[in-house]
Write an enzyme that holds these catalytic residues in place. Sequence first.
Site, PDB file in Angstrom:
ATOM      1  N   SER A 233       3.241 -11.559   9.083  1.00 63.61           N
ATOM      2  CA  SER A 233       4.645 -11.175   9.268  1.00 63.61           C
ATOM      3  C   SER A 233       5.453 -10.869   8.016  1.00 63.61           C
ATOM      4  O   SER A 233       6.568 -10.360   8.124  1.00 63.61           O
ATOM      5  CB  SER A 233       5.372 -12.255  10.062  1.00 63.61           C
ATOM      6  OG  SER A 233       5.109 -12.093  11.419  1.00 63.61           O
TER       7      SER A 233
ATOM      8  N   SER B  24       6.834 -10.051  11.940  1.00 60.81           N
ATOM      9  CA  SER B  24       8.103 -10.393  12.538  1.00 60.81           C
ATOM     10  C   SER B  24       9.258 -10.418  11.528  1.00 60.81           C
ATOM     11  O   SER B  24      10.406 -10.471  11.921  1.00 60.81           O
ATOM     12  CB  SER B  24       8.004 -11.780  13.188  1.00 60.81           C
ATOM     13  OG  SER B  24       7.711 -12.754  12.204  1.00 60.81           O
TER      14      SER B  24
ATOM     15  N   LYS C  86      15.400 -14.479   6.301  1.00 59.00           N
ATOM     16  CA  LYS C  86      15.022 -14.375   7.719  1.00 59.00           C
ATOM     17  C   LYS C  86      15.679 -15.509   8.500  1.00 59.00           C
ATOM     18  O   LYS C  86      15.714 -16.648   8.017  1.00 59.00           O
ATOM     19  CB  LYS C  86      13.493 -14.459   7.794  1.00 59.00           C
ATOM     20  CG  LYS C  86      12.888 -14.255   9.157  1.00 59.00           C
ATOM     21  CD  LYS C  86      11.361 -14.271   9.039  1.00 59.00           C
ATOM     22  CE  LYS C  86      10.652 -14.087  10.361  1.00 59.00           C
ATOM     23  NZ  LYS C  86       9.186 -14.087  10.231  1.00 59.00           N
TER      24      LYS C  86
HETATM   25  N1  GLN Z   1       2.096 -10.479  14.667  1.00 56.74           N
HETATM   26  C1  GLN Z   1       1.621 -11.821  14.618  1.00 56.74           C
HETATM   27  C2  GLN Z   1       2.056 -12.578  15.843  1.00 56.74           C
HETATM   28  O1  GLN Z   1       2.728 -12.010  16.659  1.00 56.74           O
HETATM   29  C3  GLN Z   1       2.065 -12.481  13.356  1.00 56.74           C
HETATM   30  C4  GLN Z   1       3.380 -13.135  13.447  1.00 56.74           C
HETATM   31  C5  GLN Z   1       3.783 -13.845  12.177  1.00 56.74           C
HETATM   32  O2  GLN Z   1       3.121 -13.762  11.155  1.00 56.74           O
HETATM   33  N2  GLN Z   1       4.857 -14.597  12.284  1.00 56.74           N
HETATM   34  O3  GLN Z   1       1.729 -13.708  16.019  1.00 56.74           O
END
Ligand code: GLN
Length: 524
Positions: free
Chosen positions: A178, A154, A79
């Site tokens: 994420s 994400s 990532k």
């Molecule tokens: N969907 C969650 C957010 O937008 C989790 C994001 C993540 O785990 N980086 O904060």
Amino acid sequence: MSLIDRTATSLLADLTACRISSVELTQAYLDQIAHHDGSVRAFLRVRPDEALARAREIDQRRLTGRPLGRLAGLPVAVKDVLCTQGEPTTCGSKMLQNFRPPYDATVIARLKSADAVLIGKTNMDEFAMGGSNENSAYHPTHNPWDLTCIPGGSSGGAAACVAARMTPLSVGTDTGGSVRCPAGMCGISGMKPTYGRVSRYGLVAFASSLDQIGPLAQTAEDMALLLEVMAGHDPADSTSIDLPVPPYTQTVGQPLKGLRLGMVREHFGEGLDAEVDAAVREAVRVYESLGATVKWVSLPHCKYAVAVYYVIAPCEASSNLARYDGVHYGFRTDEKQMLADLQVERAQMQKAGDKAALESLDNPLIRMYRRSRAEGFGPEVKRRIMLGTYALSAGYYDAYYKKALKVRRLIRQDFDRAFEEVDLLIGPVTPTPAFKMGEKIDDPLAMYLFDLYTVSTNLAGIGALSIPCGFSSSGLPIGLHLQAPPFEEERLLRGAGMFQKATDWHGKKPGLVEDVVDCSLDMR
Ligand code: GLN
């Protein structure tokens, strides 16, 4: 079975025995990327030349009998939130479009010394804020099972590239779900280890008390392989824990005897899609047939988890992201243009004789900060910065931030209590399978509610994973969520491994059709 469909573990065995070469393998994945990433768009950058050169070097070393690392010759995608020395690390943001870190993240350094072949950096929601990958400043990633759907976020690129067989392993990050959400929605396996299990040195911070790096792969066995390389104490990260790393790969194949599973009552209520509910209950039956006992448990404070998370995470983000001001780090606005605009504005005010407006004009430095941040950040990141700044401001700090910290403690206590009775918690990872692109983009609350089952894991600092457990009637994957007490990654992996021995959901792959568009592998 073609090379690219195989698991990392089985490929590693063939690499070690010289039945396949790393060059051949890397080329096979690069071909898959060339054929399909034009439509999936999992990658922000692919490194064909560097990857092949590295593969060649590893093959040479193997042939001459020199020692090799744990992942020797296996392609891994990462990532784009992990620092790679001298190579772009954008976090999916325009703010960092030109950032080339002067050092490697500890996880990257460990992958390199394990002789992995870094095949590319994957797409993500900007600064890991989001659950659909639509918040990337570059382009959205598509779900390989249905290109009109989101892959989850994400770490959407990291999940989609494993699902689309563009790499056997990838690395993601999980602040509120994420790794697990995109793994669930793309039909692969993904883990969020316990807070402190994997070093975050060189991980660009989103919410420091929640962020954790985790593996994505086809199977529990493959996650074990990658986690073994990534985990472990690192003096460069003060939150990393000095505990030995268990030999996950040696134990992942051992089923858990007398396993006690807890179904979280609150995770089977309103908002849960009927097909997801049915698939998860069927998975519970599989565990029962393997000898597990199952009971209902309650996490009474988890109903506040989304609210608590969306106070704490933005608060931490607003502080972490303060460094992007166009001076210390990040994109800087076009200063010539800015000064020219300032002159025009001033002249207009003078002409109008508006003294008050003239006095309130900010100085060029403040204006430069303001414009750099306004132009460099996307709308979701700005929303979080504003939420966090508000909740931390005098007068609101106690009412929001401090209150959220107290409820966070209660959530952790709920888990501690539940784990006195059961070994693992089981439930759905997301309320529905992947949704259509664009469906929730204008409704942040709906997007936030999608994190209902995953954020409590991060708030409690425990470990959890997602493994495939079925499909919806429209052919979209469904994920199964397992949560464990702190530092019980071994238990999680063994729990996932025994399910995967009894089922074949993890072996299913999307039927991608050849790209019709020409795809350039260069920086897009
Ligand atoms: N969907 C969650 C957010 O937008 C989790 C994001 C993540 O785990 N980086 O904060």
